[in-house]
Design a protein around this motif. Structure first.
Motif, PDB file in Angstrom:
ATOM      1  N   VAL A  12       8.584 -89.364 -93.925  1.00 19.43           N
ATOM      2  CA  VAL A  12       8.916 -88.394 -94.972  1.00 19.43           C
ATOM      3  C   VAL A  12      10.286 -87.774 -94.698  1.00 19.43           C
ATOM      4  N   GLU A  13      10.563 -87.459 -93.437  1.00 19.65           N
ATOM      5  CA  GLU A  13      11.882 -86.919 -93.106  1.00 19.65           C
ATOM      6  C   GLU A  13      12.973 -87.930 -93.419  1.00 19.65           C
ATOM      7  N   THR A  14      12.747 -89.185 -93.047  1.00 23.48           N
ATOM      8  CA  THR A  14      13.739 -90.228 -93.316  1.00 23.48           C
ATOM      9  C   THR A  14      13.985 -90.380 -94.813  1.00 23.48           C
ATOM     10  N   HIS A  15      12.908 -90.405 -95.592  1.00 21.10           N
ATOM     11  CA  HIS A  15      13.051 -90.520 -97.048  1.00 21.10           C
ATOM     12  C   HIS A  15      13.774 -89.301 -97.619  1.00 21.10           C
ATOM     13  N   LEU A  16      13.470 -88.115 -97.093  1.00 19.64           N
ATOM     14  CA  LEU A  16      14.116 -86.898 -97.575  1.00 19.64           C
ATOM     15  C   LEU A  16      15.621 -86.962 -97.359  1.00 19.64           C
ATOM     16  N   MET A  17      16.028 -87.370 -96.162  1.00 18.36           N
ATOM     17  CA  MET A  17      17.453 -87.437 -95.864  1.00 18.36           C
ATOM     18  C   MET A  17      18.149 -88.514 -96.696  1.00 18.36           C
ATOM     19  N   ASP A  18      17.498 -89.650 -96.860  1.00 17.60           N
ATOM     20  CA  ASP A  18      18.073 -90.705 -97.700  1.00 17.60           C
ATOM     21  C   ASP A  18      18.247 -90.211 -99.140  1.00 17.60           C
ATOM     22  N   THR A  19      17.278 -89.437 -99.610  1.00 19.11           N
ATOM     23  CA  THR A  19      17.332 -88.929-100.982  1.00 19.11           C
ATOM     24  C   THR A  19      18.438 -87.900-101.145  1.00 19.11           C
ATOM     25  N   VAL A  20      18.573 -87.006-100.178  1.00 20.18           N
ATOM     26  CA  VAL A  20      19.664 -86.024-100.228  1.00 20.18           C
ATOM     27  C   VAL A  20      21.007 -86.742-100.262  1.00 20.18           C
ATOM     28  N   ASP A  21      21.151 -87.767 -99.445  1.00 18.59           N
ATOM     29  CA  ASP A  21      22.406 -88.538 -99.450  1.00 18.59           C
ATOM     30  C   ASP A  21      22.644 -89.167-100.820  1.00 18.59           C
ATOM     31  N   ARG A  22      21.604 -89.738-101.402  1.00 18.93           N
ATOM     32  CA  ARG A  22      21.734 -90.414-102.687  1.00 18.93           C
ATOM     33  C   ARG A  22      22.093 -89.445-103.809  1.00 18.93           C
ATOM     34  N   LEU A  23      21.584 -88.233-103.730  1.00 14.38           N
ATOM     35  CA  LEU A  23      21.833 -87.253-104.788  1.00 14.38           C
ATOM     36  C   LEU A  23      23.121 -86.458-104.584  1.00 14.38           C
ATOM     37  N   SER A  24      23.769 -86.643-103.442  1.00 17.02           N
ATOM     38  CA  SER A  24      24.939 -85.829-103.099  1.00 17.02           C
ATOM     39  C   SER A  24      26.233 -86.583-103.343  1.00 17.02           C
ATOM     40  N   THR A  25      27.097 -85.989-104.136  1.00 10.81           N
ATOM     41  CA  THR A  25      28.424 -86.550-104.324  1.00 10.81           C
ATOM     42  C   THR A  25      29.352 -86.011-103.242  1.00 10.81           C
ATOM     43  N   GLY A  26      30.568 -86.528-103.193  1.00  6.32           N
ATOM     44  CA  GLY A  26      31.538 -86.051-102.226  1.00  6.32           C
ATOM     45  C   GLY A  26      31.791 -84.558-102.381  1.00  6.32           C
ATOM     46  N   GLY A  27      31.959 -83.868-101.259  1.00 10.24           N
ATOM     47  CA  GLY A  27      32.132 -82.424-101.289  1.00 10.24           C
ATOM     48  C   GLY A  27      30.843 -81.663-101.100  1.00 10.24           C
ATOM     49  N   SER A  28      29.729 -82.390-100.932  1.00  8.48           N
ATOM     50  CA  SER A  28      28.429 -81.750-100.713  1.00  8.48           C
ATOM     51  C   SER A  28      28.240 -81.422 -99.236  1.00  8.48           C
ATOM     52  N   ALA A  29      27.268 -80.560 -98.958  1.00  9.62           N
ATOM     53  CA  ALA A  29      27.003 -80.126 -97.587  1.00  9.62           C
ATOM     54  C   ALA A  29      25.494 -79.985 -97.390  1.00  9.62           C
ATOM     55  N   LEU A  30      25.075 -80.015 -96.137  1.00  8.06           N
ATOM     56  CA  LEU A  30      23.653 -79.975 -95.784  1.00  8.06           C
ATOM     57  C   LEU A  30      23.493 -79.262 -94.453  1.00  8.06           C
ATOM     58  N   ALA A  31      22.470 -78.417 -94.356  1.00 11.98           N
ATOM     59  CA  ALA A  31      22.096 -77.805 -93.074  1.00 11.98           C
ATOM     60  C   ALA A  31      20.590 -77.934 -92.904  1.00 11.98           C
ATOM     61  N   TYR A  32      20.170 -78.207 -91.672  1.00 12.96           N
ATOM     62  CA  TYR A  32      18.737 -78.291 -91.402  1.00 12.96           C
ATOM     63  C   TYR A  32      18.486 -78.058 -89.918  1.00 12.96           C
ATOM     64  N   GLU A  33      17.219 -77.934 -89.587  1.00 14.31           N
ATOM     65  CA  GLU A  33      16.806 -77.636 -88.227  1.00 14.31           C
ATOM     66  C   GLU A  33      15.870 -78.737 -87.728  1.00 14.31           C
ATOM     67  N   VAL A  34      16.066 -79.152 -86.481  1.00 17.82           N
ATOM     68  CA  VAL A  34      15.216 -80.181 -85.886  1.00 17.82           C
ATOM     69  C   VAL A  34      14.811 -79.764 -84.475  1.00 17.82           C
ATOM     70  N   LYS A  35      13.844 -80.481 -83.939  1.00 16.65           N
ATOM     71  CA  LYS A  35      13.457 -80.324 -82.538  1.00 16.65           C
ATOM     72  C   LYS A  35      13.696 -81.652 -81.820  1.00 16.65           C
ATOM     73  N   LEU A  36      14.194 -81.573 -80.579  1.00 20.87           N
ATOM     74  CA  LEU A  36      14.507 -82.769 -79.834  1.00 20.87           C
ATOM     75  C   LEU A  36      13.404 -83.195 -78.872  1.00 20.87           C
ATOM     76  N   GLU A  37      12.405 -82.325 -78.634  1.00 24.38           N
ATOM     77  CA  GLU A  37      11.381 -82.657 -77.639  1.00 24.38           C
ATOM     78  C   GLU A  37      10.641 -83.944 -77.986  1.00 24.38           C
ATOM     79  N   LYS A  38      10.456 -84.799 -76.998  1.00 27.75           N
ATOM     80  CA  LYS A  38       9.619 -85.975 -77.182  1.00 27.75           C
ATOM     81  C   LYS A  38       8.143 -85.613 -77.032  1.00 27.75           C
ATOM     82  N   ASP A  39       7.870 -84.554 -76.270  1.00 25.62           N
ATOM     83  CA  ASP A  39       6.498 -84.122 -76.036  1.00 25.62           C
ATOM     84  C   ASP A  39       6.390 -82.620 -76.319  1.00 25.62           C
ATOM     85  N   LEU A  40       5.944 -82.276 -77.522  1.00 28.69           N
ATOM     86  CA  LEU A  40       5.831 -80.867 -77.894  1.00 28.69           C
ATOM     87  C   LEU A  40       4.856 -80.124 -76.999  1.00 28.69           C
TER      88      LEU A  40
END
Length: 340
Positions: free
Chosen positions: A199-227
């Motif tokens: 779902v995250e991958t699809h979300l990011m692909d969709t944001v890219d597809r809907l964004s023209t040049g000059g667009s911006a994005l901010a988001y938050e992630v976690k890097l832990e492999k073991d929460l």
């Protein structure tokens, strides 16, 4: 003093409240309480005079604190002290990002999983901005009920988009007036933790597809492999004990996709920061500690070049933490307590 022990409550009769009373929805009330506490601090980083009204309107959170003075152990409390301060810092940093991006020319702002976000009402937007708020219908109903009761007026055109991000939110967004040919600013604040890898991958692909040049994005992630490595962290244990939210049970446990690398491969310029970078910049906020549930948190900022600009190919290198933090703007001053 306000008790911070969790209690079960009857939510019947509060319009839309079921959208924020359970599961991930309850975390929206947690963040609202944190923003309320931040609002009333003498060294506030972000002001949200509406936040406490959401907390008090929902039976599940009605006895939560909305000022640090209501917490018996004050800032020593891991939940209402350190964790709430983290949310206050995050609010300020993302406020700055959105305002900077719109002042650079983008006029469409899309809040993915908007929750109880009140940026449409509290930030001073440039003329012509449109704020699209995507979230489930019940969440938006609850927010509308509270804000309508306060006679709150947005400072930009506000377009609620009542849909689930697991449904056809693209169709709902474009039907609501989103223009794929115009630059846009996207925000996924505290959202991706709960989404499966695909779902995250699809979300990011969709944001890219809907964004023209000059667009911006901010988001938050976690890097832990073991929460579960941080299952005994004071942030997680205090949140579960005091208000009954088991964050580790809500977070998706799948390995996370490399969304930063994928965006860079699509030509976006990206920078990645720890929250502590901004604590040091602002002089307020959490710093690293032992057994720290915030250790793996990263705030990602991305920009899509305009036509004719330099476009990267392949997996571009991504700088982490060592990059200079994005420039900031001065936080707006809040009205007097109780004023809306």
């Amino acid at each position: 003093m306000v008790s911070t022990e969790h209690r079960n409550t009857d939510v019947e009769g509060v319009e839309g409240v079921e959208g924020v009373e359970g599961g991930v929805g309850l975390t929206a009330l947690l963040v609202a309480a944190a923003r309320a506490i931040e609002t009333h601090r003498h060294d506030s980083l972000a002001r949200d005079v509406y936040a406490e009204h959401f907390v008090l309107a929902a039976p599940a959170s009605a006895d939560w604190p909305v000022r640090i003075q209501q917490v018996p152990d004050g800032d020593a409390n891991p939940l209402w002290g350190r964790f709430a301060r983290y949310f206050g810092l995050r609010t300020r940093v993302l406020d700055d990002f959105l305002l900077r991006s719109t002042r650079a020319g983008a006029r469409q702002v899309v809040l993915l999983g908007a929750g109880l976000d009140t940026r449409a009402f509290r930030l001073d937007w440039p003329p012509g901005c449109v704020i699209f708020e995507i979230d489930r219908e019940h969440v938006l109903e609850f927010k509308h009920k509270v804000l309508d009761g306060l006679s709150a007026a947005p400072k930009a055109a506000r377009v609620p988009v009542p849909t689930d991000l697991r449904a056809d939110w693209v169709g709902a967004l474009t039907d609501a007036g989103f223009d794929t040919a115009a630059p846009s600013v996207w925000l996924a604040e505290g959202l991706l933790f709960y989404l499966p890898h695909a779902v995250e991958t699809h979300l990011m692909d969709t944001v890219d597809r809907l964004s023209t040049g000059g667009s911006a994005l901010a988001y938050e992630v976690k890097l832990e492999k073991d929460l579960l490595k941080y299952r005994d962290s004071p942030l997680y244990t205090s949140t579960k004990h005091q208000i009954g939210i088991d964050l580790l049970n809500l977070f998706d446990g799948e390995p996370r996709p490399d969304s930063v690398g994928d965006l860079a491969g699509k030509g976006w310029s990206t920078s990645v920061h720890t929250p502590f970078d901004f604590t040091r910049r602002h002089g307020c906020g959490p710093l690293p500690e032992q057994n720290d549930a915030l250790e793996g948190n990263r705030w990602v900022f991305a920009n899509k070049p305009r036509e004719g600009g330099t476009r990267l190919t392949g997996k571009a290198p991504v700088a982490v933490a060592t990059l200079a933090a994005p420039p900031t703007t001065q936080a707006p001053r809040a009205p007097a307590d109780g004023a809306i």
